[in-house]
Scaffold this motif. Structure first.
Motif, PDB file in Angstrom:
ATOM      1  N   LEU A 176      17.943 -43.143 -21.142  1.00 34.61           N
ATOM      2  CA  LEU A 176      17.140 -42.400 -20.872  1.00 34.61           C
ATOM      3  C   LEU A 176      16.528 -41.715 -21.780  1.00 34.61           C
ATOM      4  CD1 LEU A 176      18.650 -41.164 -17.266  1.00 34.61           C
ATOM      5  CD2 LEU A 176      17.137 -43.606 -17.864  1.00 34.61           C
ATOM      6  N   ASP A 177      15.412 -42.295 -21.604  1.00 34.27           N
ATOM      7  CA  ASP A 177      14.026 -41.349 -22.497  1.00 34.27           C
ATOM      8  C   ASP A 177      12.727 -41.357 -21.334  1.00 34.27           C
ATOM      9  OD1 ASP A 177      12.855 -40.053 -24.398  1.00 34.27           O
ATOM     10  OD2 ASP A 177      12.904 -40.972 -26.026  1.00 34.27           O
ATOM     11  N   PHE A 178      12.746 -39.235 -20.788  1.00 33.70           N
ATOM     12  CA  PHE A 178      11.536 -39.660 -20.296  1.00 33.70           C
ATOM     13  C   PHE A 178       9.931 -38.707 -21.685  1.00 33.70           C
ATOM     14  CE2 PHE A 178      14.570 -39.226 -16.575  1.00 33.70           C
ATOM     15  CZ  PHE A 178      13.877 -40.130 -16.417  1.00 33.70           C
ATOM     16  N   SER A 179      10.244 -39.100 -22.882  1.00 32.90           N
ATOM     17  CA  SER A 179       9.622 -38.504 -23.830  1.00 32.90           C
ATOM     18  C   SER A 179       8.591 -39.515 -23.865  1.00 32.90           C
ATOM     19  CB  SER A 179      10.196 -38.157 -25.068  1.00 32.90           C
ATOM     20  OG  SER A 179      10.064 -39.089 -25.037  1.00 32.90           O
ATOM     21  N   GLN A 180       9.469 -41.154 -23.618  1.00 34.44           N
ATOM     22  CA  GLN A 180       8.533 -42.087 -23.712  1.00 34.44           C
ATOM     23  C   GLN A 180       6.934 -42.062 -22.431  1.00 34.44           C
ATOM     24  OE1 GLN A 180      10.045 -44.962 -25.221  1.00 34.44           O
ATOM     25  NE2 GLN A 180      11.679 -44.685 -26.146  1.00 34.44           N
ATOM     26  N   ILE A 181       7.224 -41.811 -21.502  1.00 33.43           N
ATOM     27  CA  ILE A 181       5.354 -41.584 -20.351  1.00 33.43           C
ATOM     28  C   ILE A 181       4.964 -40.725 -20.438  1.00 33.43           C
ATOM     29  CG2 ILE A 181       7.519 -43.622 -19.400  1.00 33.43           C
ATOM     30  CD1 ILE A 181       7.850 -41.338 -16.938  1.00 33.43           C
ATOM     31  N   VAL A 182       5.729 -39.426 -21.317  1.00 31.60           N
ATOM     32  CA  VAL A 182       4.758 -38.539 -22.022  1.00 31.60           C
ATOM     33  C   VAL A 182       3.087 -39.075 -21.278  1.00 31.60           C
ATOM     34  CG1 VAL A 182       3.703 -36.401 -22.038  1.00 31.60           C
ATOM     35  CG2 VAL A 182       6.874 -36.793 -21.829  1.00 31.60           C
ATOM     36  N   PRO A 183       2.780 -39.512 -22.168  1.00 28.14           N
ATOM     37  CA  PRO A 183       1.298 -40.368 -23.055  1.00 28.14           C
ATOM     38  C   PRO A 183       0.869 -40.781 -22.195  1.00 28.14           C
ATOM     39  CG  PRO A 183       2.629 -40.578 -25.494  1.00 28.14           C
ATOM     40  CD  PRO A 183       3.529 -39.865 -23.249  1.00 28.14           C
ATOM     41  N   TYR A 184       2.008 -41.401 -20.719  1.00 31.00           N
ATOM     42  CA  TYR A 184       1.484 -42.372 -19.778  1.00 31.00           C
ATOM     43  C   TYR A 184       0.635 -42.019 -18.750  1.00 31.00           C
ATOM     44  CZ  TYR A 184       2.036 -46.287 -23.051  1.00 31.00           C
ATOM     45  OH  TYR A 184       2.109 -46.875 -23.709  1.00 31.00           O
ATOM     46  N   ILE A 185       0.954 -40.636 -18.664  1.00 32.85           N
ATOM     47  CA  ILE A 185       1.496 -39.769 -17.326  1.00 32.85           C
ATOM     48  C   ILE A 185      -0.287 -39.341 -16.132  1.00 32.85           C
ATOM     49  CG2 ILE A 185       1.680 -37.406 -15.758  1.00 32.85           C
ATOM     50  CD1 ILE A 185       4.152 -36.918 -17.650  1.00 32.85           C
ATOM     51  N   PRO A 186      -1.023 -39.328 -17.325  1.00 34.47           N
ATOM     52  CA  PRO A 186      -2.420 -39.001 -16.995  1.00 34.47           C
ATOM     53  C   PRO A 186      -2.997 -39.963 -16.164  1.00 34.47           C
ATOM     54  CG  PRO A 186      -2.500 -37.781 -18.750  1.00 34.47           C
ATOM     55  CD  PRO A 186      -0.858 -39.114 -18.527  1.00 34.47           C
ATOM     56  N   PHE A 187      -2.334 -41.662 -16.253  1.00 35.04           N
ATOM     57  CA  PHE A 187      -2.714 -43.162 -16.359  1.00 35.04           C
ATOM     58  C   PHE A 187      -2.126 -42.707 -15.142  1.00 35.04           C
ATOM     59  CE2 PHE A 187      -1.271 -47.655 -15.907  1.00 35.04           C
ATOM     60  CZ  PHE A 187      -2.628 -48.603 -15.916  1.00 35.04           C
ATOM     61  N   ILE A 188      -0.507 -43.084 -14.510  1.00 38.86           N
ATOM     62  CA  ILE A 188       0.288 -43.127 -13.109  1.00 38.86           C
ATOM     63  C   ILE A 188      -0.393 -42.189 -12.563  1.00 38.86           C
ATOM     64  CG2 ILE A 188       2.317 -42.719 -12.589  1.00 38.86           C
ATOM     65  CD1 ILE A 188       3.785 -43.238 -14.747  1.00 38.86           C
ATOM     66  N   LEU A 189      -0.698 -40.163 -12.754  1.00 39.19           N
ATOM     67  CA  LEU A 189      -1.554 -40.072 -11.915  1.00 39.19           C
ATOM     68  C   LEU A 189      -2.965 -39.697 -11.268  1.00 39.19           C
ATOM     69  CD1 LEU A 189      -0.410 -36.791 -13.812  1.00 39.19           C
ATOM     70  CD2 LEU A 189       0.269 -37.342 -11.627  1.00 39.19           C
ATOM     71  N   LYS A 190      -3.676 -41.565 -11.799  1.00 42.23           N
ATOM     72  CA  LYS A 190      -4.592 -41.201 -11.832  1.00 42.23           C
ATOM     73  C   LYS A 190      -4.518 -42.464 -10.201  1.00 42.23           C
ATOM     74  CE  LYS A 190      -7.265 -41.166 -15.413  1.00 42.23           C
ATOM     75  NZ  LYS A 190      -8.043 -41.772 -16.522  1.00 42.23           N
ATOM     76  N   GLY A 191      -3.419 -42.753 -10.463  1.00 39.03           N
ATOM     77  CA  GLY A 191      -2.924 -43.635  -9.460  1.00 39.03           C
ATOM     78  C   GLY A 191      -2.897 -43.588  -7.997  1.00 39.03           C
TER      79      GLY A 191
END
Length: 219
Positions: A3-18
């Motif tokens: 598991l490596d949640f650090s890889q999705i940190v840059p994508y969090i704003p993109f996901i939150l727009k959902g």
């Protein structure tokens, strides 16, 4: 465990727009469902056979078939029949609105029939016409009784909204899938999406409980 949640940190704003995309079409759908569901509920309690039969048939169809099938028919089959290239957003709104109307009609019908029969008899004895009686006497009392059930319907639609990811609508679920495909790791973005869904549902549940408590206090 890899598991490596650090890889999705840059994508969090993109996901939150959902979140906004999801709540937008769900809110419009519940409004459509409420308006249409109210009309269907009135048709179910009317003495006109055709209207009553239509309302019962409508409810049977939309409650008796899978929601995802209804979504696929509106998104894929309607353009084939009409030639109109319907958008994913409009397909989602129509499908969820029409489907919700079937369930809301039953909720409202039950709420109307739960109102004391004496209210109707008193209004009829005073010569109040049917339409003003329903709008000013019966429906306000019914809506007060069904508000908790309506909140549950809104919560259900919010959870089921993930189905629109199958037609490419950029909701919360679809964005999580895109991120998973981009970084070749699906567990982390899906867990994040699940957490966001849980938070949204929890907030709606708390809001519904507060409204229900306030209604009880006003009785």
């Amino acid at each position: 465990m890899n598991l490596d949640f650090s890889q999705i940190v840059p994508y969090i704003p993109f996901i939150l727009k959902g979140i906004g995309a999801t709540l937008k079409f769900v809110s419009i759908s519940i409004i459509i469902g409420f308006v249409l569901g109210t009309l269907l509920a009135l048709c179910k309690i009317t003495k006109v056979p055709f209207l009553k039969g239509f309302a019962v048939f409508y409810t049977s169809v939309f409650r008796g078939t899978p929601l995802i099938l209804q979504l696929m028919i509106i998104y894929f089959a309607v353009p084939q029949l009409t030639g109109y290239d319907i958008s994913a957003f409009l397909s989602a709104v129509l499908t969820f609105g029409l489907n919700s109307a079937a369930y809301i009609s039953e909720i409202i019908r039950g709420g109307i029939q739960a109102v004391d029969r004496g209210q109707t008899e008193a209004a009829e004895a005073l010569g109040v016409p049917y339409k003003p009686m329903m709008l000013n006497i019966i429906l306000p009392q019914a809506f007060k009784n069904i508000l908790p059930a309506m909140m549950n319907e809104f919560i259900t639609l919010t959870k089921e909204s993930a189905l629109v990811s199958t037609i490419g609508y950029l909701d919360l679920m679809r964005r999580a899938q895109i991120v998973g495909a981009d970084i070749y790791r699906n567990f982390e973005p899906l867990i994040l999406a699940g957490l966001i869904y849980w938070v949204m549902v929890y907030i709606l549940t708390v809001a519904g409980s507060l409204v229900e408590r306030r209604l009880r206090q006003s009785d």
